[in-house]
Design a protein around this motif. Structure first.
Motif, PDB file in Angstrom:
ATOM      1  N   THR A   1      57.312  38.598  41.456  1.00  0.00           N
ATOM      2  CA  THR A   1      57.846  39.809  42.068  1.00  0.00           C
ATOM      3  C   THR A   1      57.357  41.073  41.372  1.00  0.00           C
ATOM      4  O   THR A   1      57.154  42.101  42.015  1.00  0.00           O
ATOM      5  CB  THR A   1      59.385  39.754  42.065  1.00  0.00           C
ATOM      6  N   LEU A   2      57.184  41.004  40.050  1.00  0.00           N
ATOM      7  CA  LEU A   2      56.692  42.171  39.311  1.00  0.00           C
ATOM      8  C   LEU A   2      55.338  42.626  39.834  1.00  0.00           C
ATOM      9  O   LEU A   2      55.062  43.809  39.938  1.00  0.00           O
ATOM     10  CB  LEU A   2      56.546  41.834  37.819  1.00  0.00           C
ATOM     11  N   GLY A   3      54.460  41.668  40.120  1.00  0.00           N
ATOM     12  CA  GLY A   3      53.101  42.035  40.498  1.00  0.00           C
ATOM     13  C   GLY A   3      52.300  42.442  39.281  1.00  0.00           C
ATOM     14  O   GLY A   3      52.838  43.030  38.355  1.00  0.00           O
ATOM     15  N   GLY A   4      51.006  42.156  39.305  1.00  0.00           N
ATOM     16  CA  GLY A   4      50.161  42.581  38.192  1.00  0.00           C
ATOM     17  C   GLY A   4      50.338  41.779  36.927  1.00  0.00           C
ATOM     18  O   GLY A   4      49.814  42.152  35.880  1.00  0.00           O
ATOM     19  N   CYS A   5      51.095  40.679  36.999  1.00  0.00           N
ATOM     20  CA  CYS A   5      51.363  39.873  35.799  1.00  0.00           C
ATOM     21  C   CYS A   5      50.712  38.503  35.915  1.00  0.00           C
ATOM     22  O   CYS A   5      51.321  37.478  35.578  1.00  0.00           O
ATOM     23  CB  CYS A   5      52.871  39.754  35.578  1.00  0.00           C
ATOM     24  N   GLU A   6      49.467  38.494  36.374  1.00  0.00           N
ATOM     25  CA  GLU A   6      48.770  37.219  36.579  1.00  0.00           C
ATOM     26  C   GLU A   6      48.575  36.458  35.263  1.00  0.00           C
ATOM     27  O   GLU A   6      48.675  35.233  35.249  1.00  0.00           O
ATOM     28  CB  GLU A   6      47.413  37.471  37.254  1.00  0.00           C
ATOM     29  N   ALA A   7      48.326  37.191  34.166  1.00  0.00           N
ATOM     30  CA  ALA A   7      48.142  36.513  32.879  1.00  0.00           C
ATOM     31  C   ALA A   7      49.408  35.758  32.486  1.00  0.00           C
ATOM     32  O   ALA A   7      49.354  34.615  32.027  1.00  0.00           O
ATOM     33  CB  ALA A   7      47.769  37.525  31.796  1.00  0.00           C
ATOM     34  N   GLN A   8      50.552  36.389  32.674  1.00  0.00           N
ATOM     35  CA  GLN A   8      51.821  35.750  32.319  1.00  0.00           C
ATOM     36  C   GLN A   8      52.162  34.632  33.321  1.00  0.00           C
ATOM     37  O   GLN A   8      52.737  33.608  32.949  1.00  0.00           O
ATOM     38  CB  GLN A   8      52.952  36.779  32.275  1.00  0.00           C
ATOM     39  N   LEU A   9      51.798  34.822  34.592  1.00  0.00           N
ATOM     40  CA  LEU A   9      52.012  33.740  35.562  1.00  0.00           C
ATOM     41  C   LEU A   9      51.208  32.517  35.144  1.00  0.00           C
ATOM     42  O   LEU A   9      51.682  31.383  35.256  1.00  0.00           O
ATOM     43  CB  LEU A   9      51.581  34.184  36.972  1.00  0.00           C
ATOM     44  N   ASN A  10      50.006  32.740  34.646  1.00  0.00           N
ATOM     45  CA  ASN A  10      49.184  31.616  34.182  1.00  0.00           C
ATOM     46  C   ASN A  10      49.906  30.848  33.077  1.00  0.00           C
ATOM     47  O   ASN A  10      50.016  29.621  33.137  1.00  0.00           O
ATOM     48  CB  ASN A  10      47.846  32.147  33.688  1.00  0.00           C
ATOM     49  N   VAL A  11      50.426  31.571  32.090  1.00  0.00           N
ATOM     50  CA  VAL A  11      51.134  30.917  30.981  1.00  0.00           C
ATOM     51  C   VAL A  11      52.343  30.139  31.494  1.00  0.00           C
ATOM     52  O   VAL A  11      52.585  29.008  31.101  1.00  0.00           O
ATOM     53  CB  VAL A  11      51.594  31.965  29.938  1.00  0.00           C
ATOM     54  N   HIS A  12      53.095  30.731  32.401  1.00  0.00           N
ATOM     55  CA  HIS A  12      54.345  30.096  32.829  1.00  0.00           C
ATOM     56  C   HIS A  12      54.172  29.045  33.916  1.00  0.00           C
ATOM     57  O   HIS A  12      55.035  28.177  34.047  1.00  0.00           O
ATOM     58  CB  HIS A  12      55.369  31.169  33.229  1.00  0.00           C
ATOM     59  N   ILE A  13      53.092  29.095  34.701  1.00  0.00           N
ATOM     60  CA  ILE A  13      52.816  27.982  35.609  1.00  0.00           C
ATOM     61  C   ILE A  13      52.490  26.757  34.753  1.00  0.00           C
ATOM     62  O   ILE A  13      52.967  25.642  35.011  1.00  0.00           O
ATOM     63  CB  ILE A  13      51.667  28.315  36.581  1.00  0.00           C
ATOM     64  N   ASN A  14      51.713  26.983  33.698  1.00  0.00           N
ATOM     65  CA  ASN A  14      51.473  25.904  32.728  1.00  0.00           C
ATOM     66  C   ASN A  14      52.793  25.449  32.103  1.00  0.00           C
ATOM     67  O   ASN A  14      53.055  24.263  31.979  1.00  0.00           O
ATOM     68  CB  ASN A  14      50.514  26.363  31.634  1.00  0.00           C
TER      69      ASN A  14
END
Lengths: 132, 132, 132, 132, 132, 132
Positions: E68-81
């Motif tokens: 929802t934040l948007g622009g947080c692809e790096a953090q999405l990568n960490v947390h999908i992992n």
């Protein structure tokens, strides 16, 4: 005689927002008069006076942007009035909001429609029902 | 025979986005096919097929919303192409972005113009310079 | 002779952003020259030239706002350079980002620090470690 | 004897927000006491107690971030009061908001100025008019 | 012997993010070591160690927020992992993103699914197709 | 006989939101009936009726997303009620909000907890205090 940016802006503000716009500027006078000056000079004198898009198109874009920002109900109120003032039908205003659904989700659209309801009530406007 | 929502959506998607839209849907096929299905059925089959606003107006609103969201450069790329496809001139696309400045500030507008530059280069488009 | 808004803006832009700012404006020349003109005239000629806050304070505020917006890494790059140019120490730039954590959460702060890393590498800057 | 994080935080909270901050924490006691605990320990005990930036600079950054977030009028109210408490002049608070215009656009700035108006009325403050 | 907040946080970080989380912290060591310290102590030591929600639920919430934040692809990568590490099936991760569509619109969901695709490729994961 | 999307959606809406959801739809009838139709058909008929996540998980995700958006207090009110209706304990709702702190910062979490307070008062709910 050519008008300066402030005068052009005031004229454009009156053309779009009528009284409501002038009230926003006047209300700033005792706390942040330069903020009002910049809205008149830059937003209305520079941007709204440009070519290539007419006033209806500009209000359409403004409404889509304000809806998407979220938390800008006060400004949506001013610009829903502005859209009506420049001749955009109420049904078209609602349709602009509906067009945003795939891009912003339902909450922001619901909140914008909520502001439109208040404006339409204030102006005694009935929306022709659009059913697909 | 009347088309169902998915078929209507596919036709509208092709009309607006040509190949690019179909590529977005196809790219989802191995990871989230239902996401693609909903984009076709709901965004294009339901929303884009509505009356009251034409395709050019819908793309104008979509561009304003995507710019304002921020972080949606991939989608801006698809829809800047879509706007060109439905007949919005490049100068008008830039003007839509400029109209957003008072509502979003300069950063989001700069980022959208950056995507437009790439699209125009890809499509060999020169923007007629608009100076106020 | 008194400078007009554009000239005042160009001077201020050079004072804050050196070459980087002029590059942003020049890069707009073939696609949206008016966008560049407004950045120079309004952002730098009007806003950055104001009294009451000095350049360091203005850059501090700008960095906090850009971090919070999210998705504005390109602009953060320009303004981290700008902050260094006007004499804000690298440790203070990092501290500005850390101050935002309670208000924006960690992701936006991590992304801003990531941009700072690139700028510091480009400028051969070592950050004095600040441990509490 | 060295204070723990909670005690350091309470002291800092009182220094910045006076009564208003304690009220926010107390109001959480019956619904989410740990949220209040984390605000005191982390936001104030860890972050606000750090070196490198003084309290005025920290409040300046916080105000810029809260304005940019949008929808955080309640927190803007607390921190406009906090900024006044740590000695930032009302005119400087308005100037912080004006500095954000090029980065956030006018709506978020207008909404922040609206909160400032209420705080200034509550505290019987007249803003010295700053005209450029 | 009872672990302090930092030690509890490091253990929890390893449990959720394995190597990836430690890399984020280590990468901060030369530029903003305190930022890493706060992520370990506060995000993982305080928040992730709490009762009432298990790790899977916490990752589910984190993914929804980052999308929802948007622009947080790096953090999405960490947390999908992280979500995969704590035992959330890939199909469920995609379903979490799909659940967000009515609340955020399609762009943010598309961008999150794009990050998931990269993570699944890196980890050699095939998503079982879910068709409704 | 198989229900169509609208009927499935109405049933699911009643299951999650009871009266409150139907009121949102009914309130749209005189201004934007299609908006209500899409919420029922797409949000509830398509998305909420899907497999792989149960209703409690869906409400958890929705709450995290609405909190993160900001400015969606009206929708948070509906869905906090919805979460309670599908059997999520009040303490768990607060915990969902607390889990967001590292990702959104404190302001958005405070605003969501504020909405929860009102809902709990309306429904005569006392939250069991969770202290870590």
């Amino acid at each position: 005689m050519e008008l300066n940016r402030f005068e052009k802006g005031l004229n454009k503000l009156a053309e779009v927002d009528g009284n409501a716009g002038e009230q926003v500027i006047a209300a700033l006078d005792d706390i942040a008069p330069d903020l009002g000056k910049y809205i008149v000079e830059f937003a209305f004198g520079d941007i709204y006076c440009r070519e290539t898009l007419d006033l209806k198109e500009r209000e359409m874009i403004t409404l889509a942007s304000l809806l998407t920002l979220g938390g800008c109900e006060a400004q949506l109120n001013v610009h829903i009035n502005g859209a009506l003032n420049v001749g955009i039908a109420p049904e078209k205003i609602i349709e602009i909001f509906i067009q945003c659904i795939p891009y912003t989700g339902f909450p922001r659209v619901l909140n914008a429609v909520g502001v439109a309801r208040k404006v339409f009530v204030d102006r005694n406007i009935r929306v022709a029902k659009i059913n697909s």
